[in-house]
Design a protein around this motif. Structure first.
Motif, mmCIF file in Angstrom:
data_model
loop_
_atom_site.group_PDB
_atom_site.id
_atom_site.type_symbol
_atom_site.label_atom_id
_atom_site.label_comp_id
_atom_site.label_asym_id
_atom_site.label_seq_id
_atom_site.Cartn_x
_atom_site.Cartn_y
_atom_site.Cartn_z
ATOM 1 N N GLN A 36 0.960 -1.029 -0.155
ATOM 2 C CA GLN A 36 -0.114 0.095 -0.167
ATOM 3 C C GLN A 36 0.821 1.335 -0.008
ATOM 4 O OE1 GLN A 36 -2.996 -1.133 3.366
ATOM 5 N NE2 GLN A 36 -4.207 0.379 1.917
ATOM 6 N N GLY A 37 2.038 1.199 0.108
ATOM 7 C CA GLY A 37 2.992 2.394 0.249
ATOM 8 C C GLY A 37 2.803 2.936 1.801
ATOM 9 N N GLY A 38 2.530 2.192 2.776
ATOM 10 C CA GLY A 38 2.017 2.699 3.955
ATOM 11 C C GLY A 38 0.913 1.968 4.232
ATOM 12 N N CYS A 39 0.752 0.947 5.219
ATOM 13 C CA CYS A 39 -0.404 0.207 5.665
ATOM 14 C C CYS A 39 -1.362 0.961 6.069
ATOM 15 C CB CYS A 39 -0.211 -0.878 6.418
ATOM 16 S SG CYS A 39 -1.243 -2.258 7.118
ATOM 17 N N GLY A 40 -2.753 0.662 5.800
ATOM 18 C CA GLY A 40 -4.076 1.086 6.103
ATOM 19 C C GLY A 40 -4.115 0.913 7.554
ATOM 20 N N PRO A 78 -12.660 -2.215 4.172
ATOM 21 C CA PRO A 78 -13.512 -1.677 3.474
ATOM 22 C C PRO A 78 -14.913 -2.179 4.007
ATOM 23 C CG PRO A 78 -11.964 -2.055 1.847
ATOM 24 C CD PRO A 78 -11.520 -2.691 2.902
ATOM 25 N N PRO A 79 -15.974 -1.402 4.051
ATOM 26 C CA PRO A 79 -17.308 -1.776 4.495
ATOM 27 C C PRO A 79 -17.927 -2.857 3.532
ATOM 28 C CG PRO A 79 -17.625 0.415 3.828
ATOM 29 C CD PRO A 79 -16.158 0.031 3.842
ATOM 30 N N SER A 126 -7.339 9.362 6.363
ATOM 31 C CA SER A 126 -8.673 9.503 5.814
ATOM 32 C C SER A 126 -8.649 8.818 4.262
ATOM 33 C CB SER A 126 -8.987 11.025 5.545
ATOM 34 O OG SER A 126 -7.983 11.719 4.927
ATOM 35 N N ASP A 127 -7.596 8.770 3.623
ATOM 36 C CA ASP A 127 -7.511 8.278 2.453
ATOM 37 C C ASP A 127 -7.559 6.635 1.991
ATOM 38 O OD1 ASP A 127 -4.939 8.016 3.133
ATOM 39 O OD2 ASP A 127 -4.401 8.828 1.071
#
Length: 177
Positions: A80-84, A100-101, A143-144
């Motif tokens: 992810q280029g940085g984990c969520g 994700p929902p 937030s993204d």
């Protein structure tokens, strides 16, 4: 028509409001929207807050937080280029991966992880909590992005975090997982 027979502006407005019927009722999803806004404001104000999973926010995948799970985070950092967002719960030894929902509806049984959605809840730590005590942001919420379900499943299958959360969650929630 005489001036006496003409309704006043206030009378006309009252008639329009009264005749509007069901349209005057708040939309069914407005309560959900209001709750979501209150929740996000609480988190932004640096307070822990409990949210319902699913809907338009996120579901959660639960794994152990051991060495194997930390390797999965490192892999997701690359993917992810940085984990969520990932919350660590040191008391239970778990990671809560925010996905994700609707992920729960598509989640197939995984031997090392459980996915939960509605009607369950999760307590989000305040945005500034980055260390124990209590649950904290192992990877801060941005937030993204959320953690993508497919790459997460692959990472968990590769690293197989132990111990699995199935039995503990099943006992706590009173449901078979």
């Amino acid at each position: 028509m005489t001036a006496a027979a003409m309704p006043t502006g206030a009378q006309t407005m009252r008639h329009l409001v009264d005749s509007a019927g069901a349209a005057r009722e708040p939309a069914a999803d407005m309560a959900d929207l209001a709750e979501m806004i209150r929740t996000l404001l609480a988190v932004e104000a640096r307070r822990d807050t409990t949210v319902r999973l699913g809907r338009n926010l996120f579901d959660v995948v639960i794994t152990s937080s051991g060495v194997q799970a930390r390797s999965a985070v490192a892999l997701m950092d690359q993917v992810q280029g940085g984990c969520g967002p990932v919350i660590e719960d040191p008391e239970n030894g778990w990671f809560y991966w925010l996905v994700p929902p609707g992920s729960c509806d598509r989640w197939e049984h995984h031997t090392h992880a459980v996915c939960l959605g509605a009607p369950h809840t999760i307590t989000l730590p305040s945005l500034n909590r980055r260390v124990p005590p209590g649950p904290y942001w192992h990877r801060p919420s941005a937030s993204d992005r959320l953690v993508p379900m497919g790459p997460l499943r692959d990472a968990l299958a590769r690293f197989r975090p132990e111990p699995t959360p199935h039995a503990a969650l099943s006992a706590r929630l009173g449901i078979a997982l």
